[in-house]
Design an enzyme around this catalytic site. Structure first.
Site, PDB file in Angstrom:
ATOM      1  N   ASN A  59      48.358  83.046   9.189  1.00  0.00           N
ATOM      2  CA  ASN A  59      49.115  82.260   9.952  1.00  0.00           C
ATOM      3  C   ASN A  59      50.488  81.961   9.455  1.00  0.00           C
ATOM      4  OD1 ASN A  59      49.695  80.794  12.256  1.00  0.00           O
ATOM      5  ND2 ASN A  59      48.957  78.749  11.404  1.00  0.00           N
ATOM      6  N   LEU A  60      51.140  82.902   8.939  1.00  0.00           N
ATOM      7  CA  LEU A  60      52.198  83.080   7.875  1.00  0.00           C
ATOM      8  C   LEU A  60      53.510  82.337   8.479  1.00  0.00           C
ATOM      9  CD1 LEU A  60      51.846  86.399   6.305  1.00  0.00           C
ATOM     10  CD2 LEU A  60      50.923  84.370   5.534  1.00  0.00           C
ATOM     11  N   GLY A  63      57.822  79.761   4.702  1.00  0.00           N
ATOM     12  CA  GLY A  63      57.455  79.387   3.307  1.00  0.00           C
ATOM     13  C   GLY A  63      56.643  80.451   2.544  1.00  0.00           C
ATOM     14  N   HIS A  64      55.945  80.904   3.201  1.00  0.00           N
ATOM     15  CA  HIS A  64      55.057  81.866   2.723  1.00  0.00           C
ATOM     16  C   HIS A  64      56.001  83.462   2.397  1.00  0.00           C
ATOM     17  CE1 HIS A  64      51.669  80.201   5.014  1.00  0.00           C
ATOM     18  NE2 HIS A  64      51.143  80.381   3.906  1.00  0.00           N
ATOM     19  N   GLY A 176      52.894  77.937  -3.915  1.00  0.00           N
ATOM     20  CA  GLY A 176      54.013  77.114  -3.447  1.00  0.00           C
ATOM     21  C   GLY A 176      53.835  75.251  -4.092  1.00  0.00           C
TER      22      GLY A 176
END
Length: 317
Positions: A59-60, A63-64, A176
């Site tokens: 569910n990118l 941020g990914h 992150g």
């Protein structure tokens, strides 16, 4: 199961004929290898040199993708894992409804220049089930902030990350900062299990929307009214920590006051040592701290739990 090569957004090309199940497809310029088994990853890994791993649950979001960009700067090849890890969800949590968007995720990663995606099934990762798996227990965070709220969570995270490190054999792993305690747990895992001798860890800054909201896959749960309130979480953290006279005690008090006044349920406000995640005393210096918060937003029957943090650097930095 096996591996396939993706030749373009939404275009899946079967692996070459005669390929043994679990083997990695021959890579061509611009291709992305979709690897479903540990054996496929092992074969792919033997064909490349310096590798960066970005572990995700799919569910990118942007941020990914920023983590991917960092990974590309640190290694010759990038592999992204996409696995909704059942071992880190409690029975009452959102395992069943956690968004699974593999096709879209692969398109995003292909466009970003990722070389391989490891997308195993739970059976591939836990062939005997999660109840009987050999687990990693990061005891140093037990009872602290996020670990107190989710006592099952960090053992599940540490266990699956160790498995991914052993399967993918990365030279560098990218995480992150938004998941502050997770970063501390993985850093300690690498050190305690002597993996830091061959795996370096990069912690990328928290990715934020223009209004300051930390990007998260769970932001998709927010209703419009909840979304309008959510940036106040980051604002409360920055307001509380930017004062020259701020202490851990004043920060805890101000953040709780601001978020409670907005109708949020504050689960914890932590001012902790970045390495041990141990809480600082109210009158200690605020420098060299992770200030983190978890709170629940509600709109009718809809509820969403969000976390965020800010890093207060050591004095003089």
């Amino acid at each position: 199961l096996g591996s396939s090569s993706l030749g373009g957004p939404g275009c899946l090309r079967p692996a070459p004929l005669g390929m043994a199940d679990g083997a990695a497809a021959t890579e061509e310029p611009g291709d992305l290898q979709l690897l479903r088994t540990c054996e496929a990853v092992h074969a792919w890994r033997r064909s490349v040199q310096r590798v960066a791993l970005v572990p995700t649950m799919g569910n990118l979001h942007q941020g990914h993708l920023e983590l991917v960009d960092e990974a590309k700067r640190k290694a010759d090849k990038v592999i992204v894992s996409i696995f909704v890890n059942p071992a880190q969800f409690a029975p009452h949590e959102d395992l069943d409804r956690y968004p699974r968007t593999l096709e879209r995720d692969i398109e995003l990663l292909l466009d970003r220049g990722v070389n391989a995606v490891f997308a195993p099934t739970p059976k591939e990762m836990y062939p005997r089930g999660i109840e009987s798996v050999t687990a990693v227990l990061p005891r140093f965070v037990e009872g602290l902030s996020e670990a107190a709220c989710r006592p099952h969570f960090f053992s599940g995270v540490a266990t699956v990350c160790l498995k991914l490190f052993n399967i993918c054999e990365p030279d560098v792993v990218i995480f992150g900062q938004k998941d502050a305690m997770q970063c501390a747990v993985i850093a300690r895992l690498l050190e305690d299990l002597n993996l830091h001798l061959r795996i370096s860890m990069i912690i990328a800054p928290t990715s934020r929307e223009p209004d300051g909201l930390a990007r998260s896959s769970r932001n998709s749960y927010l209703t419009p009214s909840m979304r309008s309130l959510a940036p106040s979480i980051y604002k409360s953290l920055t307001d509380a920590t930017e004062s020259s006279s701020a202490t851990p005690g004043t920060v805890r008090g101000l953040v709780r006051e601001q978020l409670t006044a907005l109708g949020m349920e504050v689960q914890y406000i932590s001012v902790a040592d970045p390495s041990s995640m141990a809480e600082k005393e109210d009158d200690e210096a605020l420098s060299n701290s992770i200030v983190s918060v978890a709170c629940k937003l509600r709109d009718g029957e809809t509820e969403c739990r969000l976390i965020d943090n800010v890093v207060v650097p050591p004095a003089g930095q």
